[in-house]
Design an enzyme around this catalytic site. Structure first.
Site, PDB file in Angstrom:
ATOM      1  N   ARG A   1     -14.343  10.961  -0.358  1.00 18.92           N
ATOM      2  CA  ARG A   1     -14.240  11.596   0.963  1.00 18.92           C
ATOM      3  C   ARG A   1     -14.806  13.012   0.908  1.00 18.92           C
ATOM      4  O   ARG A   1     -15.579  13.427   1.771  1.00 18.92           O
ATOM      5  CB  ARG A   1     -12.755  11.609   1.382  1.00 18.92           C
ATOM      6  CG  ARG A   1     -12.499  11.862   2.855  1.00 18.92           C
ATOM      7  CD  ARG A   1     -11.027  11.629   3.152  1.00 18.92           C
ATOM      8  NE  ARG A   1     -10.639  10.262   2.901  1.00 18.92           N
ATOM      9  CZ  ARG A   1      -9.450   9.874   2.412  1.00 18.92           C
ATOM     10  NH1 ARG A   1      -8.510  10.760   2.146  1.00 18.92           N
ATOM     11  NH2 ARG A   1      -9.201   8.598   2.195  1.00 18.92           N
TER      12      ARG A   1
ATOM     13  N   THR B   1      -2.870   0.766  -4.463  1.00 15.27           N
ATOM     14  CA  THR B   1      -3.319   1.913  -3.681  1.00 15.27           C
ATOM     15  C   THR B   1      -4.644   2.434  -4.221  1.00 15.27           C
ATOM     16  O   THR B   1      -4.938   2.257  -5.410  1.00 15.27           O
ATOM     17  CB  THR B   1      -2.272   3.050  -3.725  1.00 15.27           C
ATOM     18  OG1 THR B   1      -2.822   4.219  -3.104  1.00 15.27           O
ATOM     19  CG2 THR B   1      -1.866   3.402  -5.143  1.00 15.27           C
TER      20      THR B   1
ATOM     21  N   LYS C   1      -7.159  19.369  -5.668  1.00 16.29           N
ATOM     22  CA  LYS C   1      -6.365  18.731  -4.597  1.00 16.29           C
ATOM     23  C   LYS C   1      -5.261  17.858  -5.188  1.00 16.29           C
ATOM     24  O   LYS C   1      -4.119  17.853  -4.705  1.00 16.29           O
ATOM     25  CB  LYS C   1      -7.302  17.903  -3.693  1.00 16.29           C
ATOM     26  CG  LYS C   1      -6.599  17.133  -2.593  1.00 16.29           C
ATOM     27  CD  LYS C   1      -6.293  15.712  -3.005  1.00 16.29           C
ATOM     28  CE  LYS C   1      -5.314  15.043  -2.088  1.00 16.29           C
ATOM     29  NZ  LYS C   1      -4.968  13.682  -2.493  1.00 16.29           N
TER      30      LYS C   1
ATOM     31  N   ASP D   1       0.866  -1.169   0.000  1.00 14.65           N
ATOM     32  CA  ASP D   1       0.000   0.000   0.000  1.00 14.65           C
ATOM     33  C   ASP D   1       0.919   1.240   0.000  1.00 14.65           C
ATOM     34  O   ASP D   1       2.112   1.131   0.294  1.00 14.65           O
ATOM     35  CB  ASP D   1      -0.862  -0.031   1.273  1.00 14.65           C
ATOM     36  CG  ASP D   1      -1.619   1.262   1.474  1.00 14.65           C
ATOM     37  OD1 ASP D   1      -2.279   1.723   0.530  1.00 14.65           O
ATOM     38  OD2 ASP D   1      -1.540   1.815   2.591  1.00 14.65           O
TER      39      ASP D   1
ATOM     40  N   GLY E   1     -10.453   6.921  -0.810  1.00 12.13           N
ATOM     41  CA  GLY E   1     -10.575   7.676  -2.058  1.00 12.13           C
ATOM     42  C   GLY E   1     -10.917   9.120  -1.765  1.00 12.13           C
ATOM     43  O   GLY E   1     -11.939   9.423  -1.147  1.00 12.13           O
ATOM     44  N   GLY E   2     -10.032  10.021  -2.203  1.00 15.16           N
ATOM     45  CA  GLY E   2     -10.207  11.433  -1.877  1.00 15.16           C
ATOM     46  C   GLY E   2     -11.498  12.030  -2.414  1.00 15.16           C
ATOM     47  O   GLY E   2     -12.152  12.823  -1.741  1.00 15.16           O
TER      48      GLY E   2
ATOM     49  N   ASP F   1      -1.243  -0.485   6.165  1.00 13.24           N
ATOM     50  CA  ASP F   1      -1.184   0.291   7.408  1.00 13.24           C
ATOM     51  C   ASP F   1      -2.525   0.381   8.118  1.00 13.24           C
ATOM     52  O   ASP F   1      -2.569   0.868   9.253  1.00 13.24           O
ATOM     53  CB  ASP F   1      -0.722   1.736   7.124  1.00 13.24           C
ATOM     54  CG  ASP F   1      -1.796   2.531   6.399  1.00 13.24           C
ATOM     55  OD1 ASP F   1      -2.259   2.064   5.342  1.00 13.24           O
ATOM     56  OD2 ASP F   1      -2.196   3.597   6.905  1.00 13.24           O
TER      57      ASP F   1
ATOM     58  N   ARG G   1      -9.860  17.336  -8.239  1.00 15.26           N
ATOM     59  CA  ARG G   1      -8.860  17.596  -9.298  1.00 15.26           C
ATOM     60  C   ARG G   1      -7.854  18.643  -8.820  1.00 15.26           C
ATOM     61  O   ARG G   1      -6.649  18.504  -9.008  1.00 15.26           O
ATOM     62  CB  ARG G   1      -9.552  18.066 -10.583  1.00 15.26           C
ATOM     63  CG  ARG G   1      -9.839  16.925 -11.562  1.00 15.26           C
ATOM     64  CD  ARG G   1     -10.105  17.432 -12.972  1.00 15.26           C
ATOM     65  NE  ARG G   1     -11.296  18.254 -13.047  1.00 15.26           N
ATOM     66  CZ  ARG G   1     -12.537  17.760 -13.142  1.00 15.26           C
ATOM     67  NH1 ARG G   1     -12.734  16.458 -13.189  1.00 15.26           N
ATOM     68  NH2 ARG G   1     -13.580  18.566 -13.194  1.00 15.26           N
TER      69      ARG G   1
ATOM     70  N   ASP H   1      -0.366   5.080   0.879  1.00 15.10           N
ATOM     71  CA  ASP H   1      -0.685   6.058   1.928  1.00 15.10           C
ATOM     72  C   ASP H   1      -0.620   5.431   3.316  1.00 15.10           C
ATOM     73  O   ASP H   1      -1.301   4.444   3.607  1.00 15.10           O
ATOM     74  CB  ASP H   1      -2.088   6.622   1.699  1.00 15.10           C
ATOM     75  CG  ASP H   1      -2.115   7.553   0.503  1.00 15.10           C
ATOM     76  OD1 ASP H   1      -1.322   8.511   0.500  1.00 15.10           O
ATOM     77  OD2 ASP H   1      -2.907   7.311  -0.421  1.00 15.10           O
TER      78      ASP H   1
HETATM   79  C1  XBP Z   1      -5.642   5.979   0.740  1.00 14.39           C
HETATM   80  C2  XBP Z   1      -6.788   6.748   0.312  1.00 14.39           C
HETATM   81  C3  XBP Z   1      -6.569   7.923  -0.570  1.00 14.39           C
HETATM   82  C4  XBP Z   1      -5.750   9.042   0.037  1.00 14.39           C
HETATM   83  C5  XBP Z   1      -5.860  10.307  -0.779  1.00 14.39           C
HETATM   84  O1  XBP Z   1      -6.064   4.699   1.170  1.00 14.39           O
HETATM   85  O2  XBP Z   1      -7.905   6.418   0.637  1.00 14.39           O
HETATM   86  O3  XBP Z   1      -7.851   8.431  -0.859  1.00 14.39           O
HETATM   87  O4  XBP Z   1      -6.230   9.335   1.340  1.00 14.39           O
HETATM   88  O5  XBP Z   1      -5.510  10.082  -2.120  1.00 14.39           O
HETATM   89  P1  XBP Z   1      -5.102   3.418   1.035  1.00 14.39           P
HETATM   90  P2  XBP Z   1      -6.488  10.524  -3.302  1.00 14.39           P
HETATM   91  O6  XBP Z   1      -3.852   3.761   1.778  1.00 14.39           O
HETATM   92  O7  XBP Z   1      -5.862   2.313   1.712  1.00 14.39           O
HETATM   93  O8  XBP Z   1      -4.871   3.168  -0.420  1.00 14.39           O
HETATM   94  O9  XBP Z   1      -6.943  11.910  -2.996  1.00 14.39           O
HETATM   95  O10 XBP Z   1      -5.624  10.453  -4.550  1.00 14.39           O
HETATM   96  O11 XBP Z   1      -7.625   9.561  -3.337  1.00 14.39           O
HETATM   97 MG    MG Z   2      -3.009   3.028   3.535  1.00 12.67          MG
END
Ligand code: XBP
Ligand code: MG
Length: 253
Positions: free
Chosen positions: A72, A133, A96, A25, A68-69, A191, A94, A27
């Site tokens: 969210r 990811t 962000k 992963d 997913g941003g 994580d 976009r 993030d």
């Molecule tokens: C990571 C996410 C992402 C990031 C932001 O989850 O959920 O949405 O927070 O990135 P994981 P984006 O670590 O489980 O993959 O804004 O590009 O979505």
């Molecule tokens: Mg993660």
């Protein structure tokens, strides 16, 4: 499956299995991106779109349950009764993504301590590396180049590539398919609870390295749970191999 001998003087002389591939992963796992990275970019994007919205560190931690941003942001806008929340969320996201990509390209995000040593160990043992990811490819690719080197991960599955984000297993299944490797020979490194559940549902033995946001997640089913890559001892290729042996559904095959 490859084996590796433990160093002389180890408690056991048994040969350990090594995974054929490891899927990381991004993030929270390769780097602590969320609180001081993505969160700030979301807030800057809200300001750029003149939205009266700002996420403090605690609120953002709660919102991480929504992967997913774009999703969210849409959820936060819907909660405020905003009409056409999905369209606005797409535009804000976009912005962000552009802002966060700039931070990444400036080298503003470094690896978690101990991660480079683990990657070196895996490469030294010929273990194949991949990434799964839910983040966007626009920033994932430059971040990977900075953290582990361009091309080090031979397969990179991003949120853009799948219809369903974690905890759905699609990203991990796609990574396995692109690697053309069996789940039973592959270890995931995650994580968080949603990430763990995605990896388990794809049949992967999973090692979880927690961070401040995820330490209290339900991590049932993880083969190993640690707080760091480099402590109390460095996480190694051999320990990831042990995770395969330790995972019942993998051992049963
Ligand atoms: C990571 C996410 C992402 C990031 C932001 O989850 O959920 O949405 O927070 O990135 P994981 P984006 O670590 O489980 O993959 O804004 O590009 O979505
Ligand atoms: Mg993660």
């Amino acid at each position: 499956m490859r084996t590796v001998e433990l160093p002389p003087g180890s408690s056991s002389s048994a040969a350990l299995r090594l995974p054929e591939a490891v899927v990381f992963d991004v993030d929270g796992t390769l780097a602590d991106t969320e609180r001081d990275g993505h969160r700030i970019a979301f807030n800057d994007a809200f300001a750029a779109h003149r939205l009266d919205l700002a996420w403090d560190a605690e609120r953002y931690g709660e919102l991480l349950a929504i992967t997913g941003g774009r999703r969210r942001v849409a959820a936060a806008l819907r909660e405020r009764g905003v009409e056409d929340a999905d369209d606005l969320a797409a535009r804000v996201h976009r912005t962000k993504t552009e802002l966060f990509t700039e931070v990444v390209r400036r080298g503003g995000i470094g690896p978690r301590p101990g991660l480079p040593a683990l990657v070196d160990d895996l490469r030294a043992h010929g273990v194949r590396l991949a990434v799964a990811t839910t983040g966007r490819r626009a920033w994932v690719e430059p971040l990977l180049a900075h953290l582990i080197g361009e091309g080090t991960a031979e397969v990179v599955v991003c949120g853009d590539d799948v219809a369903a984000l974690k905890p759905d297993p699609e990203a991990y299944r796609l990574a396995l398919a692109r690697l053309d490797v069996a789940a039973a020979r592959t270890v995931a490194v995650e994580d968080s609870g949603p990430g763990l559940h995605a990896a388990l549902a794809a049949g992967l033995a999973t090692v979880v390295v927690t961070n401040d946001y995820t330490a209290d997640h339900d991590l049932t089913g993880a083969a190993i749970v640690r707080e760091a890559f480099d402590a109390p001892t460095p996480l190694t290729a051999a320990e990831l191999g042990a995770a395969l042996v330790r995972t019942p559904h993998v051992r049963a095959r």
